[in-house]
Scaffold this motif. Structure first.
Motif, mmCIF file in Angstrom:
data_model
loop_
_atom_site.group_PDB
_atom_site.id
_atom_site.type_symbol
_atom_site.label_atom_id
_atom_site.label_comp_id
_atom_site.label_asym_id
_atom_site.label_seq_id
_atom_site.Cartn_x
_atom_site.Cartn_y
_atom_site.Cartn_z
ATOM 1 N N LEU A 113 2.162 1.914 -3.552
ATOM 2 C CA LEU A 113 1.139 2.499 -4.422
ATOM 3 C C LEU A 113 0.817 3.934 -4.026
ATOM 4 N N LEU A 114 0.831 4.236 -2.725
ATOM 5 C CA LEU A 114 0.567 5.597 -2.265
ATOM 6 C C LEU A 114 1.682 6.545 -2.708
ATOM 7 N N VAL A 115 2.932 6.117 -2.543
ATOM 8 C CA VAL A 115 4.054 6.948 -2.970
ATOM 9 C C VAL A 115 4.003 7.169 -4.477
ATOM 10 N N ASP A 116 3.652 6.127 -5.221
ATOM 11 C CA ASP A 116 3.526 6.272 -6.669
ATOM 12 C C ASP A 116 2.453 7.297 -7.019
ATOM 13 N N ARG A 117 1.341 7.243 -6.339
ATOM 14 C CA ARG A 117 0.244 8.161 -6.635
ATOM 15 C C ARG A 117 0.622 9.606 -6.300
ATOM 16 N N LEU A 118 1.318 9.805 -5.194
ATOM 17 C CA LEU A 118 1.613 11.158 -4.728
ATOM 18 C C LEU A 118 2.813 11.781 -5.434
ATOM 19 N N ALA A 122 -4.711 -3.446 -5.157
ATOM 20 C CA ALA A 122 -4.257 -3.027 -3.833
ATOM 21 C C ALA A 122 -5.029 -3.759 -2.739
ATOM 22 N N TRP A 126 0.831 -1.210 0.000
ATOM 23 C CA TRP A 126 0.000 0.000 0.000
ATOM 24 C C TRP A 126 0.868 1.264 0.000
ATOM 25 N N ILE A 127 1.970 1.233 0.735
ATOM 26 C CA ILE A 127 2.872 2.386 0.758
ATOM 27 C C ILE A 127 3.452 2.634 -0.631
ATOM 28 N N ARG A 165 1.306 5.738 -11.978
ATOM 29 C CA ARG A 165 1.090 7.159 -12.251
ATOM 30 C C ARG A 165 1.736 7.579 -13.574
ATOM 31 N N LYS A 213 8.421 0.614 -4.590
ATOM 32 C CA LYS A 213 7.823 1.617 -5.476
ATOM 33 C C LYS A 213 8.459 1.689 -6.863
#
Length: 302
Positions: free
Chosen positions: A11-16, A290, A8-9, A98, A92
């Motif tokens: 995917l979150l870092v990729d999104r942000l 995810a 999850w981290i 993204r 990541k």
């Protein structure tokens, strides 16, 4: 829980934030090695195949060993929250949702300016000749690339992460990069890759076989399994046809490479709205990955 949190981290870092700088990107380093080794492969078929296979194995073993060492150090010496954070940051670069989304959206934005601009932007995304494509076939190619790379850039790395941890994701990313650089039939970049790239192409086929079908199941309408099987077999690749056919069936559009294949040939030509729908469908698929991936990680490593 560290594996689920790391997924999850990542995917979150990729999104942000998207991709790390090239100087720190492990996939860029893989590409540099492959470029260096590729220039030194022999030309004779038997020697080219042997050299390509050995260079691939050396690279894959090195990548896997470095990832395994990092994973061991993180899990052995850090508390759970820190281990999950660092493992997610290391995972990541092995995925790129993204960047894929932005590149596909940029094709439609460029088409809004002119056909030539759309072709030029598409050429940054695909390896085919774009000079003769009209607006419809530019969109078809962009949607195909979105579907195929959704597997290569998101689902497959996370699948191998769940199977074999960070080394699994890293080795898959190396294999996919090697296929992108070496896996060609005939001439490219001044040399014949028919034999030099054969091992890399087959390795990518093997490692991508299961994830491609998972991607198709997550993308495609569940009631169209028979049609999906029939359509997926129309491409020469054992894997890329699956997510592309699933996308075509779900959107109700045709996707084709002129003179080579046509998926869902009775569908309509894609419009701008269809590319937007394709991006939305791919985004929902990433969310499903995810959720399902996190659940599998928790069940496997409670």
């Amino acid at each position: 829980m560290s594996a689920a949190a790391a997924l999850w981290i990542a995917l979150l870092v990729d999104r942000l934030w998207g991709e790390p700088p090239a100087a720190l990107h492990p996939v860029v380093a893989m590409g540099r090695y492959l470029g260096w080794a590729g220039k030194r492969l022999p030309q004779a078929p038997a020697a080219a195949f042997t050299g390509g296979a050995l260079a691939w194995c050396v690279g894959a073993l090195t990548v896997g060993a470095l990832a395994a060492a990092l994973q061991w150090a993180v899990l052995a010496w850090l508390p759970g929250w820190a281990a999950a954070l660092l493992l997610g940051l290391a995972l990541k670069p092995m995925l790129a949702w993204r960047m894929l989304r932005d590149e596909v959206q940029a094709v439609e934005t460029a088409l809004g300016q002119s056909l030539e601009a759309g072709r030029a932007r598409l050429a940054m995304l695909v390896s085919r000749d774009v000079a003769a494509l009209d607006a419809g076939t530019v969109r078809e190619s962009a949607i195909e690339s979105l579907a195929e790379n959704l597997n290569d850039s998101v689902v497959a790395p996370l699948f191998w992460f769940l199977v074999a941890g960070l080394p699994g994701a890293a080795v898959f990313r190396f294999a996919n990069t090697a296929d992108a650089m070496w896996g060609y039939r005939g001439m490219r970049g001044g040399r014949d890759w028919e034999w030099a790239g054969k091992w890399a192409a087959r390795a990518d086929d093997v490692l991508g076989w299961v994830p491609a079908r998972i991607t198709a199941l997550l993308l495609g309408p569940p009631w169209a399994w028979r049609a999906l099987v029939a359509q997926a077999g129309r491409t020469a690749s054992p894997n890329s046809g699956w997510p592309m056919a699933a996308m075509a069936l779900h959107l109700g559009v045709r996707l084709r490479k002129p003179g080579v294949y046509a998926l869902n040939a009775d569908g309509r030509a894609p419009q701008a709205s269809d590319l937007a729908r394709a991006l939305a469908l791919a985004g929902r698929t990433v969310l499903r990955v995810a959720v399902l991936g996190g659940a599998v990680a928790v069940l496997r490593w409670p």
